[in-house]
Design an enzyme around this catalytic site. Structure first.
Site, short mmCIF file in Angstrom:
data_model
loop_
_atom_site.label_atom_id
_atom_site.label_comp_id
_atom_site.label_asym_id
_atom_site.label_seq_id
_atom_site.Cartn_x
_atom_site.Cartn_y
_atom_site.Cartn_z
N THR A 143 0.86 -1.18 0.00
CA THR A 143 0.00 0.00 0.00
C THR A 143 0.90 1.24 0.00
OG1 THR A 143 -0.01 0.06 2.39
CG2 THR A 143 -1.79 -1.15 1.35
N GLU A 176 -6.00 -3.21 -1.38
CA GLU A 176 -6.49 -4.36 -0.62
C GLU A 176 -7.64 -5.07 -1.31
OE1 GLU A 176 -5.76 -1.39 0.45
OE2 GLU A 176 -4.95 -1.37 2.49
N LYS A 221 -13.49 18.40 9.61
CA LYS A 221 -14.44 18.42 10.72
C LYS A 221 -14.64 19.85 11.17
CE LYS A 221 -12.96 13.96 11.09
NZ LYS A 221 -11.65 13.51 10.62
N TRP A 264 -19.28 17.24 9.32
CA TRP A 264 -18.28 16.86 8.32
C TRP A 264 -18.47 17.61 7.00
CZ3 TRP A 264 -17.67 10.79 8.36
CH2 TRP A 264 -17.12 10.41 9.59
P1 AMP Z 1 -4.77 2.73 -3.20
O1 AMP Z 1 -4.88 1.49 -2.43
O2 AMP Z 1 -3.49 3.46 -3.00
O3 AMP Z 1 -5.10 2.53 -4.64
O4 AMP Z 1 -5.87 3.75 -2.63
C1 AMP Z 1 -7.22 3.38 -2.47
C2 AMP Z 1 -8.02 4.59 -2.13
O5 AMP Z 1 -8.07 5.50 -3.23
C3 AMP Z 1 -9.47 4.31 -1.84
O6 AMP Z 1 -9.66 3.83 -0.54
C4 AMP Z 1 -10.10 5.66 -2.07
O7 AMP Z 1 -9.93 6.53 -0.97
C5 AMP Z 1 -9.29 6.20 -3.21
N1 AMP Z 1 -10.02 5.98 -4.47
C6 AMP Z 1 -9.84 5.03 -5.37
N2 AMP Z 1 -10.69 5.17 -6.41
C7 AMP Z 1 -11.45 6.27 -6.15
C8 AMP Z 1 -12.52 6.94 -6.82
N3 AMP Z 1 -12.96 6.55 -8.00
N4 AMP Z 1 -13.06 8.02 -6.20
C9 AMP Z 1 -12.61 8.45 -5.01
N5 AMP Z 1 -11.61 7.86 -4.35
C10 AMP Z 1 -11.03 6.78 -4.90
#
Ligand code: AMP
Length: 543
Positions: free
Chosen positions: A187, A332, A440, A445
């Site tokens: 991650t 994940e 916040k 929110w």
């Molecule tokens: P990663 O594991 O680094 O790809 O990050 C995942 C996170 O990216 C998710 O939990 C979201 O917060 C954000 N994310 C992924 N796709 C989107 C989307 N289409 N719109 C908003 N947030 C997104």
């Protein structure tokens, strides 16, 4: 229990390449190479070379379950590694070369990588990290002997093409438990050290099947697919698996991700479908607008990884005729969880109403279940208004992290995504924010994605990010950080006036600052944690 009488064949990644090489033997794989030229061959050729690599790894002593790292752009050799490493029973660990060298070494040590394959453009980076990577027995340069450096400090430097040339390709993929580990991704680790997510053969194959479905990416043998999303960003969202099983042509952009290079390769190779984070499309759209270019084959793209700004979606659909599929997921989740699209009952709606639906993060894919809960864990209704923490479960969603990092992550069998979302009665999910980005204000929110989308709909705005800045009375208030389009004049007052009537008064940003660029992380996402740090002591006019 009466058992079914079907053949019991494990879902192994090697079967995808076998299928493509046999049934779509002549489908092409075209790669813009780090060498500067374009390479092309077929799935049939790819399989032969993947088997040579599997033999070479065996000869080097790599055994089942051991990790083999890659530090490479999107290209055919990287694809060969995807299949050779996992197919032989070892675990492919894709590493993001944009990470800080210290973090690279950390990840490499944590994963205990035995060998590491890298594009030759990363030689200086490898020279810097090699002394700190304790488990790597050999470094494999992805190239021919002519690319090998005359002198280097890298111990045990091996030449990829020489390794392959020494093997016959006469190899039989081993057959093993489909739950065996296949690939490992870390991650992004914006807080604390990155954590490893270990995918299995079964989870990868199921995700590949599901992601090719019409409601999801809709990949078919008539497509030419360009994964702009890097192969080190959650396995390029599964495209190296879902495209071969669909028989489509693959087009890899290599390191050339600027608007001009992507556009030219797309046109030349008649790309129909692509996938990437919003920042990549920003570059491509700007290049096309500046040069008054249109696409002649590009018809569909999935945009995800962060919220697709509505202004970007509108430009792609209305000005370029490109269908936009908004996708949401995370490392994940292999990564796909939901994708946008319309139901048949939406087809008669006015365009503006349809867009609102397309702008949501979308509908769950079969294999993924989701729910939203309040602070006490109580499930919230799917009314399109209630918003709460989003939890997911399914066979391609992590149950824990590599080496037990982070302890028990599941809550009652559900994975907490860290996102805040609403779900409407038709099952369309919309992300309000990442829990840690929510502002916040006075106990309420404020979602930052909405504010950013409004700002980015202003014609003079190229990019915008909204962060919470501390406020003596309200705890936090929104600050907008904005990058103007080149040559555009825009004042704070003009931009704030553009928000009038679009959000509740108390959601209005307290201030606007203009910046030359926003900090962008290794996978192309805006790093709000960096912005929060940068503006930590910012004095809001209202404070
Ligand atoms: P990663 O594991 O680094 O790809 O990050 C995942 C996170 O990216 C998710 O939990 C979201 O917060 C954000 N994310 C992924 N796709 C989107 C989307 N289409 N719109 C908003 N947030 C997104």
């Amino acid at each position: 229990m009466l058992m079914g009488q079907m053949m019991d064949q494990p879902l192994l990644i090697s079967t995808i390449l076998d299928f493509a090489a046999r049934h779509y033997a002549r489908s092409e794989i075209v790669s813009q190479r780090v060498e500067g030229d374009v390479h092309r061959y077929t799935f049939h050729d790819c399989r032969r070379r993947a088997m040579q690599l599997a033999q070479a790894l065996q000869a080097l002593g790599v055994s089942a379950g051991e990790r083999v790292g890659t530090l490479a752009w999107n290209g055919y050799r990287h694809l060969e590694a995807y299949y050779a490493v996992s197919g032989s029973g070892a675990v492919l660990h894709t590493i993001n070369p944009r990470l800080h060298p210290e973090q690279l070494a950390y990840i490499c040590n944590h994963a205990e990588d035995q060998y590491l394959l890298f594009d030759f453009c990363f030689l200086p980076l490898i020279e810097a990290i090699a002394p700190h990577c304790r488990t790597v027995k050999g470094w494999i340069l992805l190239g021919g002997p002519e690319r090998m450096p005359a002198a280097t400090t890298i111990p045990h430097l091996l030449c990829y093409e020489d390794l392959l040339d020494a093997q016959s390709g006469d190899y039989v993929w081993p057959v093993f438990d489909e739950n065996a580990a296949a690939t490992l991704c870390y991650t992004s680790g914006t807080t604390g050290n990155p954590k490893g997510v270990l995918y299995s053969h079964r989870s990868t194959v199921l995700h590949a099947y599901a992601s090719a479905l019409p409601n999801v990416l809709n990949v078919s043998s008539r497509d030419a697919v360009m994964p702009v999303v890097p192969m080190f960003h959650v396995n390029a969202w599964g495209l190296p698996y879902s495209v071969p099983l669909s028989g489509a042509k693959m087009v890899f952009p290599g390191p050339a991700l600027d608007g001009k290079s992507v556009y030219e390769l797309m046109e030349k190779e008649r790309v129909t479908f692509s996938a990437g984070v919003p920042t990549v499309w920003l570059g491509l759209i700007n290049y096309c607008v500046q040069n008054q270019l249109k696409f002649t084959s590009f018809r569909r793209t999935v945009i995800g990884g962060s919220a697709c700004p509505p202004a970007m979606m509108n430009t792609l659909i209305d000005d370029f005729g490109v269908e936009v599929i908004h996708g949401w997921g995370m490392t994940e989740m292999s990564p796909l969880g939901t994708t946008g699209g319309l139901l048949s009952k939406h087809l008669a709606l006015p365009k503006a109403e349809q867009r609102k639906i397309l702008q949501k993060q979308g509908h769950a894919i079969y294999g993924v279940d989701m729910k939203i809960v309040d602070e006490l864990g109580k499930e919230l209704p799917w009314d399109g208004a209630s918003s709460g923490s989003l939890l997911v479960k399914g066979p391609w969603i992590a149950a824990s992290y590599f080496k037990g990092e982070g302890g028990d992550v599941l809550e009652d069998g559900w994975f907490p995504t860290g996102d805040v979302a609403s779900i409407d009665p038709d099952g369309f999910m919309q992300i309000t924010d990442r829990a840690k980005d929510v502002i916040k204000s006075g106990g309420e929110w404020i979602g930052t994605i909405d504010l950013e989308n409004i700002a980015m709909a202003h014609p003079a705005v190229m990019q915008a990010a909204c962060i919470g800045v501390s406020h003596p009375k309200w705890d936090e208030r929104p600050l907008l950080v904005v990058v103007r389009k080149p040559g555009q004049d825009l004042s704070r007052e003009q931009l704030l006036a553009h928000f009038d009537g679009k959000v509740a008064k108390w959601w209005l940003p307290d201030d606007v600052v203009f910046a030359d660029a926003l900090p962008v992380g290794g996978t192309g996402k805006v790093q709000k944690n960096k912005l929060r740090e940068q503006y930590r002591d910012y004095q809001l006019p209202s404070a």
